[in-house]
Write a protein that holds these residues in place. Structure first.
Motif, PDB file in Angstrom:
ATOM      1  N   VAL A 130      -1.464  -2.469   5.104  1.00 50.01           N
ATOM      2  CA  VAL A 130      -2.000  -2.880   6.400  1.00 50.01           C
ATOM      3  C   VAL A 130      -3.496  -2.588   6.416  1.00 50.01           C
ATOM      4  N   PHE A 131      -4.238  -3.515   7.013  1.00 46.42           N
ATOM      5  CA  PHE A 131      -5.685  -3.412   7.090  1.00 46.42           C
ATOM      6  C   PHE A 131      -6.124  -3.440   8.545  1.00 46.42           C
ATOM      7  N   ILE A 132      -7.288  -2.896   8.803  1.00 46.71           N
ATOM      8  CA  ILE A 132      -7.860  -2.901  10.145  1.00 46.71           C
ATOM      9  C   ILE A 132      -9.225  -3.574  10.064  1.00 46.71           C
ATOM     10  N   ARG A 133      -9.537  -4.332  11.100  1.00 49.17           N
ATOM     11  CA  ARG A 133     -10.832  -5.026  11.141  1.00 49.17           C
ATOM     12  C   ARG A 133     -11.520  -4.674  12.453  1.00 49.17           C
ATOM     13  N   PRO A 134     -12.618  -3.909  12.354  1.00 48.10           N
ATOM     14  CA  PRO A 134     -13.361  -3.583  13.573  1.00 48.10           C
ATOM     15  C   PRO A 134     -14.040  -4.834  14.134  1.00 48.10           C
ATOM     16  N   ASP A 135     -14.121  -4.911  15.452  1.00 47.63           N
ATOM     17  CA  ASP A 135     -14.831  -5.994  16.125  1.00 47.63           C
ATOM     18  C   ASP A 135     -16.267  -5.521  16.323  1.00 47.63           C
ATOM     19  N   LEU A 136     -17.181  -6.047  15.528  1.00 53.30           N
ATOM     20  CA  LEU A 136     -18.576  -5.598  15.533  1.00 53.30           C
ATOM     21  C   LEU A 136     -19.485  -6.625  16.203  1.00 53.30           C
ATOM     22  N   ALA A 137     -20.622  -6.154  16.706  1.00 56.77           N
ATOM     23  CA  ALA A 137     -21.611  -7.068  17.285  1.00 56.77           C
ATOM     24  C   ALA A 137     -22.097  -8.052  16.225  1.00 56.77           C
ATOM     25  N   ASP A 138     -22.303  -7.555  15.012  1.00 53.36           N
ATOM     26  CA  ASP A 138     -22.704  -8.395  13.881  1.00 53.36           C
ATOM     27  C   ASP A 138     -21.437  -8.891  13.193  1.00 53.36           C
ATOM     28  N   LYS A 139     -20.982 -10.066  13.567  1.00 51.01           N
ATOM     29  CA  LYS A 139     -19.721 -10.603  13.029  1.00 51.01           C
ATOM     30  C   LYS A 139     -19.746 -10.742  11.512  1.00 51.01           C
ATOM     31  N   SER A 140     -20.925 -10.952  10.924  1.00 50.68           N
ATOM     32  CA  SER A 140     -21.009 -11.096   9.472  1.00 50.68           C
ATOM     33  C   SER A 140     -20.711  -9.779   8.751  1.00 50.68           C
ATOM     34  N   ALA A 141     -20.771  -8.663   9.467  1.00 46.29           N
ATOM     35  CA  ALA A 141     -20.491  -7.354   8.868  1.00 46.29           C
ATOM     36  C   ALA A 141     -19.013  -6.967   8.964  1.00 46.29           C
ATOM     37  N   GLU A 142     -18.228  -7.750   9.689  1.00 46.64           N
ATOM     38  CA  GLU A 142     -16.808  -7.426   9.841  1.00 46.64           C
ATOM     39  C   GLU A 142     -16.060  -7.656   8.535  1.00 46.64           C
ATOM     40  N   ARG A 143     -15.204  -6.688   8.175  1.00 49.02           N
ATOM     41  CA  ARG A 143     -14.386  -6.766   6.969  1.00 49.02           C
ATOM     42  C   ARG A 143     -13.020  -6.151   7.265  1.00 49.02           C
ATOM     43  N   TRP A 144     -12.012  -6.645   6.586  1.00 48.36           N
ATOM     44  CA  TRP A 144     -10.708  -6.006   6.649  1.00 48.36           C
ATOM     45  C   TRP A 144     -10.778  -4.756   5.775  1.00 48.36           C
ATOM     46  N   GLU A 145     -10.516  -3.589   6.380  1.00 46.36           N
ATOM     47  CA  GLU A 145     -10.596  -2.304   5.683  1.00 46.36           C
ATOM     48  C   GLU A 145      -9.192  -1.713   5.545  1.00 46.36           C
ATOM     49  N   ALA A 146      -8.927  -1.068   4.429  1.00 50.73           N
ATOM     50  CA  ALA A 146      -7.612  -0.472   4.182  1.00 50.73           C
ATOM     51  C   ALA A 146      -7.252   0.510   5.293  1.00 50.73           C
ATOM     52  N   TRP A 147      -6.025   0.441   5.776  1.00 49.05           N
ATOM     53  CA  TRP A 147      -5.553   1.332   6.848  1.00 49.05           C
ATOM     54  C   TRP A 147      -4.404   2.200   6.326  1.00 49.05           C
ATOM     55  N   LEU A 148      -3.273   1.601   6.058  1.00 49.94           N
ATOM     56  CA  LEU A 148      -2.124   2.310   5.497  1.00 49.94           C
ATOM     57  C   LEU A 148      -1.558   1.486   4.349  1.00 49.94           C
ATOM     58  N   GLU A 149      -1.032   2.185   3.362  1.00 48.72           N
ATOM     59  CA  GLU A 149      -0.611   1.509   2.139  1.00 48.72           C
ATOM     60  C   GLU A 149       0.666   0.690   2.267  1.00 48.72           C
ATOM     61  N   ARG A 150       1.429   0.909   3.363  1.00 49.74           N
ATOM     62  CA  ARG A 150       2.678   0.163   3.551  1.00 49.74           C
ATOM     63  C   ARG A 150       2.878  -0.171   5.024  1.00 49.74           C
ATOM     64  N   LEU A 151       3.388  -1.342   5.288  1.00 50.65           N
ATOM     65  CA  LEU A 151       3.671  -1.775   6.655  1.00 50.65           C
ATOM     66  C   LEU A 151       4.692  -0.861   7.320  1.00 50.65           C
ATOM     67  N   SER A 152       5.685  -0.401   6.571  1.00 53.57           N
ATOM     68  CA  SER A 152       6.696   0.491   7.150  1.00 53.57           C
ATOM     69  C   SER A 152       6.039   1.768   7.683  1.00 53.57           C
ATOM     70  N   LEU A 153       5.072   2.318   6.948  1.00 55.86           N
ATOM     71  CA  LEU A 153       4.346   3.496   7.435  1.00 55.86           C
ATOM     72  C   LEU A 153       3.537   3.167   8.684  1.00 55.86           C
ATOM     73  N   CYS A 154       2.972   1.980   8.724  1.00 55.72           N
ATOM     74  CA  CYS A 154       2.202   1.572   9.889  1.00 55.72           C
ATOM     75  C   CYS A 154       3.075   1.547  11.139  1.00 55.72           C
ATOM     76  N   PHE A 155       4.299   1.067  11.020  1.00 52.15           N
ATOM     77  CA  PHE A 155       5.173   1.032  12.188  1.00 52.15           C
ATOM     78  C   PHE A 155       5.613   2.433  12.605  1.00 52.15           C
ATOM     79  N   VAL A 156       5.783   3.329  11.659  1.00 53.73           N
ATOM     80  CA  VAL A 156       6.041   4.735  12.026  1.00 53.73           C
ATOM     81  C   VAL A 156       4.832   5.269  12.779  1.00 53.73           C
ATOM     82  N   GLU A 157       3.631   4.988  12.274  1.00 52.73           N
ATOM     83  CA  GLU A 157       2.405   5.445  12.926  1.00 52.73           C
ATOM     84  C   GLU A 157       2.280   4.864  14.334  1.00 52.73           C
TER      85      GLU A 157
END
Length: 180
Positions: free
Chosen positions: A62-89
């Motif tokens: 699972v990845f997270i993407r911050p909503d930035l003022a500079d849209k060109s700087a937005e990137r999907w960043e690693a969050w958790l290594e598995r979707l199942s862990l994300c749902f526990v979180e």
């Protein structure tokens, strides 16, 4: 993802007290056509998603993407290594944002963190967000209380109001909802 939605997708009390788990009808592919988005931060400052090229995986990262003022700087960043862990979180995090009588928030200092570490047991949840240089989010279990510390805040949920008061007594400070 299908299993998680079947188990608790309609349980806003477990998935949407603070941030919002999108309903199946609200899932969408981001504008950059990189990820399937399934969750939004409550003030719109970030979105969580699964990269499209990993949708076929059994338990994709699972990845997270911050909503930035500079849209060109937005990137999907690693969050958790598995979707199942994300749902526990999600369920753990959202449980800390529920009933104010059972939940509280502390802006911790070094002493607070030390007391938390002394009076609660660290849960074996992987450090996340992945790759972050800042202190990762950590989970703890106290006596009938769940606690989370992320370097900026400590959150607590007691099984009962008395359990939450015990946490407040063990970790003194300016707890947001402490009206005692």
């Amino acid at each position: 993802m299908r299993e998680a939605y079947l188990l608790f997708g309609r349980r806003g009390d477990l998935t949407s007290n603070h941030d919002v788990l999108l309903s199946p009808a609200e899932l969408y592919v981001d504008d950059a056509k990189e990820a399937l988005v399934f969750r939004h931060e409550n003030q719109g400052t970030a979105s969580w998603g699964i990269l499209l090229d990993s949708l076929q995986d059994d338990d994709p990262a699972v990845f997270i993407r911050p909503d930035l003022a500079d849209k060109s700087a937005e990137r999907w960043e690693a969050w958790l290594e598995r979707l199942s862990l994300c749902f526990v979180e999600i369920v753990l995090s959202e449980s800390l944002q529920a009933d104010h009588e059972l939940c509280d928030f502390l802006d911790p200092d070094d002493d607070s963190i030390e007391l938390l570490e002394e009076n609660a047991v660290r849960l074996p949840f992987p450090a996340y967000p992945m790759g972050e240089e800042e202190q990762p989010i950590r989970w703890f279990l106290g006596r009938d209380a769940l606690l989370r510390e992320d370097g900026m805040a400590a959150l607590a949920r007691g099984r009962t109001a008395e359990d939450l008061d015990r946490v407040r007594d063990l970790i003194p400070g300016d707890w947001l909802n402490d009206q005692r």
